[in-house]
Design a protein around this motif. Structure first.
Motif, PDB file in Angstrom:
ATOM      1  N   ALA A 143       0.826  -1.206   0.000  1.00 15.85           N
ATOM      2  CA  ALA A 143       0.000   0.000   0.000  1.00 15.85           C
ATOM      3  C   ALA A 143       0.863   1.260   0.000  1.00 15.85           C
ATOM      4  O   ALA A 143       0.726   2.129  -0.870  1.00 15.85           O
ATOM      5  N   GLY A 144       1.761   1.357   0.971  1.00 20.55           N
ATOM      6  CA  GLY A 144       2.567   2.563   1.079  1.00 20.55           C
ATOM      7  C   GLY A 144       3.508   2.768  -0.086  1.00 20.55           C
ATOM      8  O   GLY A 144       3.617   3.873  -0.644  1.00 20.55           O
ATOM      9  N   LEU A 145       4.196   1.699  -0.506  1.00 25.17           N
ATOM     10  CA  LEU A 145       5.194   1.839  -1.565  1.00 25.17           C
ATOM     11  C   LEU A 145       4.544   2.181  -2.905  1.00 25.17           C
ATOM     12  O   LEU A 145       5.066   3.011  -3.661  1.00 25.17           O
ATOM     13  N   SER A 146       3.421   1.553  -3.219  1.00 25.58           N
ATOM     14  CA  SER A 146       2.751   1.864  -4.491  1.00 25.58           C
ATOM     15  C   SER A 146       2.238   3.292  -4.501  1.00 25.58           C
ATOM     16  O   SER A 146       2.270   3.968  -5.537  1.00 25.58           O
ATOM     17  N   ARG A 147       1.776   3.778  -3.349  1.00 18.94           N
ATOM     18  CA  ARG A 147       1.285   5.160  -3.289  1.00 18.94           C
ATOM     19  C   ARG A 147       2.426   6.161  -3.437  1.00 18.94           C
ATOM     20  O   ARG A 147       2.287   7.188  -4.099  1.00 18.94           O
ATOM     21  N   PHE A 148       3.550   5.870  -2.797  1.00 25.01           N
ATOM     22  CA  PHE A 148       4.720   6.738  -2.962  1.00 25.01           C
ATOM     23  C   PHE A 148       5.163   6.762  -4.418  1.00 25.01           C
ATOM     24  O   PHE A 148       5.532   7.822  -4.953  1.00 25.01           O
ATOM     25  N   MET A 149       5.147   5.594  -5.055  1.00 18.52           N
ATOM     26  CA  MET A 149       5.574   5.527  -6.453  1.00 18.52           C
ATOM     27  C   MET A 149       4.632   6.318  -7.353  1.00 18.52           C
ATOM     28  O   MET A 149       5.071   7.032  -8.266  1.00 18.52           O
ATOM     29  N   ARG A 150       3.356   6.232  -7.103  1.00 15.72           N
ATOM     30  CA  ARG A 150       2.371   6.977  -7.900  1.00 15.72           C
ATOM     31  C   ARG A 150       2.575   8.481  -7.736  1.00 15.72           C
ATOM     32  O   ARG A 150       2.600   9.233  -8.718  1.00 15.72           O
ATOM     33  N   SER A 151       2.701   8.929  -6.493  1.00 11.93           N
ATOM     34  CA  SER A 151       2.869  10.354  -6.234  1.00 11.93           C
ATOM     35  C   SER A 151       4.149  10.896  -6.870  1.00 11.93           C
ATOM     36  O   SER A 151       4.161  11.976  -7.477  1.00 11.93           O
ATOM     37  N   SER A 152       5.242  10.138  -6.740  1.00  8.95           N
ATOM     38  CA  SER A 152       6.508  10.582  -7.301  1.00  8.95           C
ATOM     39  C   SER A 152       6.456  10.621  -8.821  1.00  8.95           C
ATOM     40  O   SER A 152       6.962  11.557  -9.453  1.00  8.95           O
ATOM     41  N   MET A 153       5.826   9.612  -9.421  1.00  7.09           N
ATOM     42  CA  MET A 153       5.739   9.577 -10.883  1.00  7.09           C
ATOM     43  C   MET A 153       4.877  10.718 -11.412  1.00  7.09           C
ATOM     44  O   MET A 153       5.204  11.336 -12.437  1.00  7.09           O
ATOM     45  N   LEU A 154       3.789  11.045 -10.737  1.00  6.87           N
ATOM     46  CA  LEU A 154       2.953  12.159 -11.169  1.00  6.87           C
ATOM     47  C   LEU A 154       3.723  13.474 -11.137  1.00  6.87           C
ATOM     48  O   LEU A 154       3.580  14.310 -12.033  1.00  6.87           O
ATOM     49  N   GLU A 155       4.531  13.649 -10.105  1.00  6.23           N
ATOM     50  CA  GLU A 155       5.324  14.875 -10.014  1.00  6.23           C
ATOM     51  C   GLU A 155       6.359  14.960 -11.126  1.00  6.23           C
ATOM     52  O   GLU A 155       6.584  16.022 -11.714  1.00  6.23           O
ATOM     53  N   VAL A 156       6.992  13.827 -11.437  1.00  5.15           N
ATOM     54  CA  VAL A 156       8.007  13.819 -12.493  1.00  5.15           C
ATOM     55  C   VAL A 156       7.373  14.052 -13.862  1.00  5.15           C
ATOM     56  O   VAL A 156       7.939  14.771 -14.705  1.00  5.15           O
ATOM     57  N   LEU A 157       6.197  13.469 -14.096  1.00  3.54           N
ATOM     58  CA  LEU A 157       5.559  13.608 -15.408  1.00  3.54           C
ATOM     59  C   LEU A 157       5.145  15.048 -15.713  1.00  3.54           C
ATOM     60  O   LEU A 157       4.877  15.379 -16.873  1.00  3.54           O
ATOM     61  N   ARG A 158       5.095  15.894 -14.703  1.00  4.51           N
ATOM     62  CA  ARG A 158       4.737  17.298 -14.927  1.00  4.51           C
ATOM     63  C   ARG A 158       5.956  18.181 -15.231  1.00  4.51           C
ATOM     64  O   ARG A 158       5.801  19.371 -15.488  1.00  4.51           O
ATOM     65  N   GLN A 159       7.142  17.613 -15.179  1.00  2.00           N
ATOM     66  CA  GLN A 159       8.351  18.407 -15.397  1.00  2.00           C
ATOM     67  C   GLN A 159       8.519  18.782 -16.870  1.00  2.00           C
ATOM     68  O   GLN A 159       8.030  18.099 -17.770  1.00  2.00           O
ATOM     69  N   ASP A 160       9.271  19.852 -17.104  1.00  2.00           N
ATOM     70  CA  ASP A 160       9.447  20.364 -18.464  1.00  2.00           C
ATOM     71  C   ASP A 160      10.200  19.394 -19.362  1.00  2.00           C
ATOM     72  O   ASP A 160       9.896  19.283 -20.558  1.00  2.00           O
ATOM     73  N   TYR A 161      11.192  18.686 -18.811  1.00  2.00           N
ATOM     74  CA  TYR A 161      11.973  17.791 -19.673  1.00  2.00           C
ATOM     75  C   TYR A 161      11.135  16.610 -20.165  1.00  2.00           C
ATOM     76  O   TYR A 161      11.430  16.033 -21.208  1.00  2.00           O
ATOM     77  N   ILE A 162      10.096  16.255 -19.417  1.00  2.00           N
ATOM     78  CA  ILE A 162       9.191  15.206 -19.886  1.00  2.00           C
ATOM     79  C   ILE A 162       8.355  15.729 -21.053  1.00  2.00           C
ATOM     80  O   ILE A 162       8.145  15.016 -22.053  1.00  2.00           O
ATOM     81  N   LEU A 163       7.885  16.967 -20.946  1.00  2.00           N
ATOM     82  CA  LEU A 163       7.153  17.566 -22.053  1.00  2.00           C
ATOM     83  C   LEU A 163       8.038  17.674 -23.292  1.00  2.00           C
ATOM     84  O   LEU A 163       7.577  17.456 -24.426  1.00  2.00           O
ATOM     85  N   THR A 164       9.316  17.990 -23.079  1.00  2.00           N
ATOM     86  CA  THR A 164      10.239  18.072 -24.213  1.00  2.00           C
ATOM     87  C   THR A 164      10.444  16.709 -24.871  1.00  2.00           C
ATOM     88  O   THR A 164      10.473  16.604 -26.103  1.00  2.00           O
TER      89      THR A 164
END
Length: 327
Positions: free
Chosen positions: A202-223
């Motif tokens: 439960a905890g690890l999957s939630r941490f992974m989801r939250s971290s991935m959402l934050e990374v996917l919003r970064q500019d280099y991902i859009l690039t």
């Protein structure tokens, strides 16, 4: 690598000071608990007198001031146990393989399941899978491990009778073939490992989801997406490495749970592991054995912090170079 080595050397010096502080506090706290190692040998024995208790306290060194006892322990950190006078490390070494093997297997299973769940939840944010994973996470957080263990024992061990509910092996284990022994061990450890794994998912999957959402919003991902890269190339090659940084921290901090989290589960399933040994030593007020378990837990805690710090530095050059990198 030189910057990483310097960082770890400074961290090791800090860890040494923290370790001494942990041992001092632990030694003081266990002596503040009510009861004494001599109670089990004198209170229940009608022939034991006050003189008998005094002789036992002198034998165990409990008649000396607490600071003197702590200094004696520092000079000899692996004394014999009070109950059977065996060296503390010998008793811990007998129980250590079972506890570590169970927890390492559950940790690997947790990583194999939780990371994909977190990735898919972030990729399918707001979708059916994400909502189902959210419900699963809330259930995982809400259900106590001991209650789930008792429920599974009742279901699989009593009603269905397909899995054993206590012990490490069957009574006729010695007569089994190698394959039969492997299957018997697996059947006895299925429920405990499932409890360990379910509690960490439960905890690890939630941490992974939250971290991935934050990374996917970064500019280099859009690039990267603007360059025409596929979704899985963007996630697997560019986003995953940065999203794993919080997970590295969680893994480092989960190492102490290899012992602490085993006390309840090993006691419920009657498994001869380190958690059960720690519980028995606390009930008997066996101070040397308690300190041995606490010191091992402290070492694992500090080692987990060091591993997390090293993993962070390896994964992120900015941390490794102390913020001097401009790459």
């Amino acid at each position: 690598m030189l910057a990483l080595a310097n960082r770890l050397a400074l961290k090791a010096l800090w860890v040494a000071g923290i370790f001494l502080g942990i041992t001092l506090i632990s030694f003081a706290v266990i002596h503040l608990a009510p009861g004494s190692p001599t109670d089990m040998q004198t209170t229940l024995n009608p022939l034991a007198t006050a003189e008998t208790r005094a002789r036992l306290e002198k034998l165990y060194g409990l008649d000396r001031p607490l600071p003197v006892q702590y200094l004696d322990w520092l000079r000899k950190p692996v004394p014999p146990c009070f109950r059977d006078h065996r060296p503390v490390w010998d008793k811990i070494r007998e129980r250590l393989p079972l506890t570590f093997s169970m927890n390492i297997v559950s940790l690997v299973l947790t990583l194999m399941i939780a990371i994909p769940i977190g990735l898919l939840s972030a990729y399918k944010q707001g979708g059916l899978f994400d909502r189902a994973a959210t419900v699963f996470v809330f259930v995982g957080f809400a259900v106590p491990g001991f209650w789930l263990a008792l429920l599974l024992m009742l279901l699989f061990g009593i009603h269905w009778g397909i899995l054993p509910i206590s012990g490490l092996t069957s009574m006729d284990f010695a007569t089994f073939s190698l394959w039969g022994k492997t299957v018997d061990l697996a059947r006895h450890l299925t429920l405990p490992i499932f409890i360990y794994t379910f509690g960490g998912l439960a905890g690890l999957s939630r941490f992974m989801r939250s971290s991935m959402l934050e990374v996917l919003r970064q500019d280099y991902i859009l690039t990267a997406r603007a360059k025409g890269l596929s979704t899985w190339a963007v996630i697997g090659k560019h986003a995953l490495r940065n999203a794993l940084l919080p997970v590295i921290t969680i893994l480092g901090l989960s190492i102490p749970g290899l012992i602490g989290g085993s006390v309840i589960i090993e006691s419920i399933f009657a498994l001869p592991g380190l958690g059960q040994l720690f519980y028995q030593s606390v009930m008997a007020r066996d101070y040397p054995l308690i300190m041995g378990n606490l010191v091992l837990g402290a070492v694992l805690t500090l080692a987990g912090n060091l591993l997390a710090d090293a993993g962070y530095a390896l994964a992120d050059p900015r941390i490794r170079l102390g913020g001097r990198s401009r790459e």
